[in-house]
Design a protein around this motif. Structure first.
Motif, PDB file in Angstrom:
ATOM      1  N   UNK A   6       3.019  12.739  -5.679  1.00 22.95           N
ATOM      2  CA  UNK A   6       2.669  11.351  -5.986  1.00 22.95           C
ATOM      3  C   UNK A   6       3.759  10.664  -6.811  1.00 22.95           C
ATOM      4  N   UNK A   7       4.246  11.373  -7.817  1.00 20.38           N
ATOM      5  CA  UNK A   7       5.285  10.782  -8.676  1.00 20.38           C
ATOM      6  C   UNK A   7       6.567  10.572  -7.872  1.00 20.38           C
ATOM      7  N   UNK A   8       6.885  11.543  -6.987  1.00 18.88           N
ATOM      8  CA  UNK A   8       8.059  11.379  -6.128  1.00 18.88           C
ATOM      9  C   UNK A   8       7.944  10.166  -5.230  1.00 18.88           C
ATOM     10  N   UNK A   9       6.742   9.903  -4.704  1.00 20.06           N
ATOM     11  CA  UNK A   9       6.530   8.699  -3.890  1.00 20.06           C
ATOM     12  C   UNK A   9       6.799   7.439  -4.710  1.00 20.06           C
ATOM     13  N   UNK A  10       6.332   7.419  -5.943  1.00 20.77           N
ATOM     14  CA  UNK A  10       6.563   6.259  -6.811  1.00 20.77           C
ATOM     15  C   UNK A  10       8.049   6.068  -7.102  1.00 20.77           C
ATOM     16  N   UNK A  11       8.756   7.167  -7.403  1.00 20.53           N
ATOM     17  CA  UNK A  11      10.185   7.064  -7.719  1.00 20.53           C
ATOM     18  C   UNK A  11      10.981   6.607  -6.509  1.00 20.53           C
ATOM     19  N   UNK A  33       0.860  -1.187   0.000  1.00 23.98           N
ATOM     20  CA  UNK A  33       0.000   0.000   0.000  1.00 23.98           C
ATOM     21  C   UNK A  33       0.895   1.235   0.000  1.00 23.98           C
ATOM     22  N   UNK A  34       0.656   2.130  -0.948  1.00 27.62           N
ATOM     23  CA  UNK A  34       1.487   3.325  -1.084  1.00 27.62           C
ATOM     24  C   UNK A  34       0.630   4.567  -0.843  1.00 27.62           C
ATOM     25  N   UNK A  78       9.866   4.779  -4.102  1.00 27.09           N
ATOM     26  CA  UNK A  78       9.562   3.366  -3.914  1.00 27.09           C
ATOM     27  C   UNK A  78      10.415   2.504  -4.844  1.00 27.09           C
ATOM     28  N   UNK A  79      10.548   2.921  -6.095  1.00 32.18           N
ATOM     29  CA  UNK A  79      11.364   2.163  -7.045  1.00 32.18           C
ATOM     30  C   UNK A  79      12.835   2.154  -6.636  1.00 32.18           C
TER      31      UNK A  79
END
Length: 1420
Positions: A92-97, A75-76, A99-100
């Motif tokens: 949001x995009x920073x959270x995804x990056x 869950x993100x 996470x990667x």
């Protein structure tokens, strides 16, 4: 194609167009494929989502986070809402990056690296960046995961990157490669390709080389389907079909039978260059349905067994090598042998290092080692530590300071090879690097220079204080020292770069952390204000952006130095890449940080707007609800500003909705509830009062109409003024007028629009306005419309004709300027009336003609343009307001100025020609005089060979003619008469200067010649000094080869009384005489002082060289050798004499002295050595003349001492010869004494043996016989005493004569003691023997009865008293015998016999006493 061949530019354009089209097609294929892949996974999301336009739908990051949640099962956090701002998208995009980046590659084991992929680029929807991000997700979440899950791919080694992708590549050094133990080993792309080759293509002979053109025919896709489900595909049929049919059927079978989503279309693959990433994405899905191949497991187990076997063999080898190393380390030997042994072990260590590194590569995904690998690693580390300790010990064992340097070298190498300690926190890493940097400066660089000097000297000498050093170890240390010296500076630069790099990284991490704390769901206004205050405190208080610039500037400077010091291309690319990435990251981060402030301020502003509108609207609603019960007039007045409250209501809702989207759940819920209540009250009220909103609208329309009319009137008034005002014709005025007209032209459409708007407003007011007012408004509007129409009609022709005037006016202005410039230059020429030379006059005439022609040309152009303008003005009807008077006046002034200039030029030419002849004569004489003066001045300043210059200058100054000066003065007087007074002064000044220059030349010439003579003598002096210097240099150079003795003679010959030295003194004296004739300030005095110093230096060097030659010790070489030889001979002979004396004092060592030391031999050799002493004395007489006094005195005293020692040795030799003879007599005497002693001892032993026999005799008769023999032996021994007495007397004589009292005294004392002991022993033996014999006879006689009868008879015969006395005497004699028996050394037989006899005698005595008493009793 034809056009492209004919034109190269067109060919390049076609190529670029083709490339752009191919790139566009590739992006389109990837977009379609990736979109289908994403949708296949987003269908699993709850609720299901769908991507239609990949580049647009991914901008807010919501669907991106949903995709990652489906793929990872985690869950993100996600910012969601209807009105998301860009800042929320970026969050949001920073959270995804993030996470990667937190995920690890299954192949490399390191975190996923996103290169040049930033949140802002995704938010902007940049196609290449979006596609790169999705490809990274596909690569790590599908391709790597599926390939790594295959049993045949479990042993994949670490690779440099998972795939050849620009979006995920890293810059760095490749890891050490290990033995390939698996046929699928490699990165994900290679693993997937090999899986296809081994499982599908191999069985059908299909060649699949890549993920491009190999798949175009569709056969490879069919083979993959066949490998999973052989019943679905007939490969023979497949080979006969075309590409599109095979592709279509393969995709349909995969989708319908295997459930694999259809990501590709046949037209995407059947092209020249199919997209690799799209095909890889599609093919990787087949791995989910592929059965596990069992045969590969057996291969893997076999490889694993082989690897374990290799590891165990390596472990055994390392253990054995460690044991051998310990034995070699404990073995005694020289340092050279030990270091050679260490080198042998080190070679074996290095040979095994590569194999060990390969075998220790981890085979597990987690990077862990197997048990065998761990054991090998422990053994390897232990062996490495022992080798290092041994090396350190060997280096420390070196003598003196070299051992200290060796220990320092090890510390320096460890510091240089130590890895950079990366910490979890970048700031901690930077602090650790800073500490290591300071330690590097203090411990390494501070000692480097001192150790370098010491080591250089040791390396040059190949020894330490005379102690040799193992050459191989020294050479290795030299190479290591060179490595430390060359690497220390680059290591320091590297540490500085890495420290600043991690400072910057820590700064960026801190900024990102702060950014995360600011990009949140906000709370109430107070919390947002605190957040803004925190933001301002951090950004402005800490000078956030300035701090970054400081750190980044320092990093760039350090990076430049680091790249220059490190020539590695990869390192340079890595640094450049890091700087580029950091710059891009900072660009996005700075943009986001700056946007935070606007976001926070916007939130606070909306809170303010919401709070104020809510409060005012609530109050107004309460008043409005009460006003509903009032009269109609009151309600109309109250609700006149209803439109204002409508706007307030809209503002409240906008602000409230914004806050609901940006604030946390609690605040949003409260806001929604409050808005719901207020909007409900508003709707109820607005339904009742909305018809009152018109009144305020009418007032507003009236105001808008009036404002529009006023604006139009102002425009019309200004336009009429500008278009009808008089204008003086000039370029600037006409250009300004044209600009005004253009501005009017541009404003006309806007004014027409404003007129139409006013008309519409007037029409809207017709319902609420009286008819009379409406008529008036319409009349005004009609008038304005008419005026605007006239302005439009007049504007274009006026602008056109005004613009036609600008080119001729501009050309007129340009030529007027040129005319006045030429006129000014011509006036400057004609205003000067000075007499000039013909050349200057001709040049000025040409210039004047040029300027005149230029004026005429400009005037012609001006007049032509003036006529053109007059013609235009006369024919124009729109330019009547323009005035030509000013332009005509300017043209008339130009014509007048031109005529005046022509007149002045003519007069000036006549005046100058009249004075040109006198001026010419004056110039010629002046030139000639200046030429002579210049030559004279050049002579005074000329430098060269003084002798040649002296000859040349003497001739020149002797021919210097006074007539040249007189001719010049005469020409000057003639010219003065025709010149004006103001010009005469400058002429007189010129004459005065030249005349003064002539006199100065006349004065300086004699001194100059004297100066040249001084320099000539100085040159000769310097030549002599150089000759002396050359001789001294030769002597110093040949000192080692020729010897100082020969050089001293040559030195004295060269520097004799009439040699170069005396010549130098004469030349110096001549220079002094010449300098006395020159002024004190003349440089010749300085030359003289310099010559004196040079001469003094050479004299000093001559003295020093002579002293050096005198003090040089090579002349003493042969002398010292012979002296040393003679001295050593003396020392050896003196030691032999001392040994002879020591041994001669002990006669026992006489034979050793006699065999080893021969005094006569030493005397013979001394006579030969006396010749060497004579040579030394003769050589000393020669050397005294060519050596220093101190050496002569020192060597003379040593030679005198040596001569005295030699004489003393000769005297000692004669004394030693006498002493040896005396010792010989003593030795002979001692031999005789020893012989006598031996005879006495032998005789004494024989007598003792005879006495023993006597004591052991069983009968007295045998004892008597032996006693007689014994007495004869004692007589013979007593006769030898006379011989002993003679020897003692002779020894006493030797003692008094030879002085060897101690040795002889000891021998004589021994002789006397031996004789004395012998006499005592003989006397004692004689007494004992007599006593024993008497005792035997007495016992035999007294005990000669056997019965009482015989005793009675004897008693009868004897008197009783007499018998009693005898009996008592017998008893006493028996007691005496028993006492003496212990003192006399009897034989064992006699001792036992004596005891028996004593007991028997005692018994017999008792019996006898008893019988005697009985007999007496009977008698009486």
């Amino acid at each position: 194609m034809t056009l492209c061949k004919g034109n190269p530019c067109v060919g390049v354009s076609c190529f670029l167009v083709t490339m752009a089209w191919a790139r566009h097609e590739q992006e389109a294929v990837q977009k379609r494929t990736f979109t289908k892949w994403i949708n296949s996974h987003l269908a699993k999301h709850k609720p299901p989502l769908e991507v239609n336009d990949l580049f647009e739908d991914i901008k807010d990051g919501v669907k991106l986070l949903a995709l990652l949640e489906v793929l990872s099962g985690q869950r993100l956090p996600c910012e969601q809402g209807r009105q998301l701002k860009r800042i929320h998208w970026v969050s949001n995009i920073g959270t995804a990056l993030k996470f990667l980046e937190g995920r690890k590659s299954l192949y490399r084991g390191s975190p996923i690296k996103l290169v040049n992929i930033h949140a802002t680029d995704i938010a902007d929807g940049r196609p290449s960046i979006v596609l790169g991000l999705i490809w990274t997700i596909i690569l790590y979440f599908q391709i790597e995961e599926l390939t790594s899950n295959l049993p045949a791919l479990q042993a994949l080694s670490n690779s440099n990157s998972s795939v050849d992708s620009t979006a995920s590549c890293e810059t760095g050094s490749p890891p050490m490669k290990r033995k390939v133990t698996n046929k699928f080993q490699g990165n994900a792309k290679k693993a997937l390709l090999r899986w296809v080759q081994c499982t599908a293509a191999k069985d059908f002979g299909i060649e699949v080389k890549d993920f491009g053109s190999s798949w175009r025919s569709g056969v490879a896709f069919q083979a993959v389907v066949h490998a999973i489900r052989p019943d679905l595909v007939d490969m023979e049929v497949v080979r006969r079909r075309n590409n599109r049919e095979n592709l279509e059927e393969a995709f349909a079978l995969a989708e319908n039978e295997l459930g694999i989503p259809r990501l590709l279309d046949p037209e995407d693959v059947d092209v020249d260059k199919p997209d690799e990433k799209s095909i890889m994405t599609y093919v990787a899905q087949f791995l989910k349905h592929y059965p596990n191949p069992q045969h590969s497991e057996g291969d893997g187990q076999q490889d694993e067994r082989e690897e374990r076997k290799m590891l165990r063999e390596l472990k055994v080898f390392l253990d054995q090598l460690e044991r051998d190393l310990l034995r070699a380390q404990a073995t005694e030997g020289s340092l050279t042998d030990k270091y050679q042994a260490f080198k042998n072990f080190h070679v074996q260590y290095e040979m095994k290092k590569k194999q060990t590194d390969q075998l220790l590569q981890p085979v597990h995904k987690e990077g862990k080692l197997s048990v065998d690998q761990a054991l090998v690693k422990q053994a390897w580390d232990r062996l490495s530590a022992r080798l290092l300790d041994w090396h350190i010990h060997l280096d420390k064992s070196l003598p003196g300071p070299l051992g200290v340097i060796g220990a320092w070298l090890h510390r320096a190498e460890m510091a240089l090879r130590e890895d950079i300690p990366l910490q979890h926190v970048h700031e901690e890493t930077a602090n650790v690097l800073h500490r290591k940097l300071e330690q590097h400066k203090v411990k390494l660089l501070k000692s480097l220079e001192s150790h370098r000097q010491t080591f250089t000297q040791i390396h040059k000498d190949r020894s330490v204080n005379g102690v040799p050093v193992p050459p191989e170890q020294l050479q290795d240390m030299a190479e290591r020292f060179n490595f430390v010296s060359t690497s220390s500076h680059s290591h320091l630069i590297k540490l500085e770069f890495w420290e600043i790099k991690y400072r910057l990284m820590a700064f960026l991490v801190l900024a990102e952390a702060k950014l995360k704390s600011w990009i949140i769901k906000y709370g109430r206004r107070e919390s947002v204000e605190l957040l803004l205050q925190s933001y301002l405190s951090f950004v402005e208080g800490h000078r956030f952006f300035d701090q970054y610039e400081i750190i980044f500037t320092a990093l760039k400077q350090a990076a430049e130095v680091y790249v220059k010091s490190d020539s590695s291309i990869d390192e340079a690319e890595g640094v450049s890449k890091f700087l580029t990435e950091t710059t891009a990251q900072w660009k996005n981060l700075a943009l986001e940080v700056r946007s935070v402030r606007s976001m926070l301020e916007e939130v606070i502003c909306n809170w303010e707007k919401y709070s104020s509108t809510v409060a005012s609207l609530q109050a107004w609603l309460e008043d409005a609800e009460q006003m509903l019960n009032r009269s109609e007039g009151a309600k109309r007045d109250f609700f006149r500003n209803l439109s204002h409250w409508i706007q307030q209501h809209m503002d409240m809702n906008d602000a409230g909705n914004f806050l609901i989207e940006t604030c946390d759940e609690t605040v949003s819920r409260d806001l929604k509830q409050q808005l719901l209540l207020l909007n409900g009250r508003w709707r109820e009220l607005f339904v009742k009062v909305k018809h009152y909103a018109r009144a305020d609208e009418v007032d507003k329309l009236r105001q808008d109409y009036q404002d529009g009319i006023n604006t139009l009137k102002m425009f019309m008034d200004a336009t009429n003024e500008k278009m009808t005002a008089p204008v003086q014709v000039s370029f600037l005025n006409v250009r300004a007028f044209v600009q005004d007209v253009e501005e009017i032209k541009h404003k006309v459409p806007a004014m027409e629009a404003a007129s139409k708007a006013a008309s519409r407003t007037a029409q809207l007011l017709t319902k609420d306005t009286p008819q009379e007012e409406i008529s008036q408004m319409m009349a005004v509007m009609a008038l304005i419309k008419e005026q605007l129409s006239k302005v439009r009609e007049r504007c274009l022709p006026l602008l056109r004709e005004s613009q036609s005037l600008l080119p001729p006016l501009e050309e007129m202005e340009r030529n007027i300027t040129g005319f006045y410039q030429a006129l000014e230059k011509a006036s400057r020429i004609t205003s000067t009336t000075d007499s000039e030379g013909p050349v200057d006059f001709k040049q000025k005439c040409q210039e004047l003609a040029t300027f005149t022609h230029s004026c005429k040309k400009c005037l012609t152009v001006i007049e032509r343009n003036h006529q053109t303008i007059q013609k235009v003005m006369s024919t124009s009807k729109t330019l009547q307001h323009m005035d030509m008077s000013l332009l005509q006046k300017r043209v008339a002034d130009l014509q007048t100025s031109s005529q005046n200039m022509i007149k002045e030029s003519t007069e000036w030419r006549k005046h100058v020609e009249a004075n040109s002849s006198l001026m010419k004569r004056f110039d010629e004489s002046r030139v000639e005089l200046e030429k002579v003066l210049k030559m004279a001045q050049s002579c005074l300043t000329e430098r060269g060979n003084p002798e040649e210059l002296l000859k040349k200058h003497t001739e020149f100054f002797g021919q210097l003619d006074q007539r040249i000066l007189n001719s010049f003065l005469k020409a000057c007087d003639e010219l003065t008469d025709i010149l004006p007074e103001q010009e005469q002064q400058s002429l007189q000044e010129t004459v005065r200067k030249l005349h003064k220059h002539w006199k100065d030349i006349q004065t300086d010439a004699p001194f100059h010649l004297l100066h040249l003579k001084v320099e000539g003598e100085r040159s000769k002096l310097m030549a002599s000094l150089q000759e002396c210097q050359a001789e001294l240099t030769r002597e110093n150079r040949h000192l080692a080869n020729m010897g100082s003795e020969r050089l001293i003679k040559e030195h004295r010959v060269f520097f004799r009384e009439k040699g170069p030295q005396s010549i130098c003194e004469k030349r110096l004296q001549l220079m002094e005489e010449l300098c006395q004739k020159l002024p004190e300030a003349d440089p010749a005095h300085q030359i003289l002082e310099t010559a004196r110093r040079d001469f003094a230096e050479v004299q000093e060097e001559i003295g020093n060289t002579h002293q050096k030659l005198m003090q040089h010790q090579d002349k003493w070489k042969e002398y010292d050798a012979r002296y040393a030889e003679l001295s050593c001979w003396l020392i050896s002979k003196e030691s032999q004499l001392r040994l002879l004396r020591n041994r001669a004092s002990d006669p026992r060592k006489y034979n050793q002295v006699k065999t080893t030391i021969t005094v006569s031999h030493i005397l013979r050799h001394a006579s030969f050595t006396e010749g060497n002493l004579a040579w030394l004395k003769a050589r000393m007489a020669v050397l005294i003349e060519i050596c220093a006094d101190s050496d002569a005195q020192r060597q003379g005293s040593t030679l005198s001492k040596l001569s005295a020692d030699f004489k003393g040795l000769l005297a000692s030799l004669f004394e030693a010869e006498k002493m040896v003879l005396a010792v010989g007599d003593c030795v002979q005497f001692r031999e005789e004494v020893q012989t006598t002693l031996d005879d006495l001892v032998q005789g004494q032993k024989e007598a003792q043996a005879e006495a023993t026999k006597i004591l052991d005799c069983p009968t007295s008769r045998e004892a008597q016989q032996l006693l007689l023999v014994h007495q004869q032996q004692l007589k013979r021994l007593k006769l030898k005493r006379k011989d002993v007495q003679q020897l003692i007397t002779r020894g006493q004589q030797l003692q008094s004569e030879e002085g060897l009292g101690e040795t002889l005294q000891q021998d004589m004392q021994s002789l006397e003691n031996t004789v004395s002991k012998m006499e005592q022993s003989m006397d004692s033996q004689e007494q004992n023997l007599e006593f024993v014999n008497k005792a035997r006879s007495t016992i035999d006689r007294d005990l000669n009865f056997s019965s009482p009868e015989s005793l009675a008879v004897e008693l009868d015969q004897a008197n009783v008293s007499t018998f009693s006395k005898k009996l008592k005497q017998s008893v006493l004699h028996m007691n005496t015998l028993l006492k003496r028996a212990t003192e006399i050394q009897l034989g064992p037989k006699n001792k036992s016999l004596l005891l028996q006899q004593a007991r028997s005698l005692s018994e017999q005595v008792d019996k006898r006493v008893l019988l005697e008493s009985c007999i007496l009793d009977k008698r009486y």
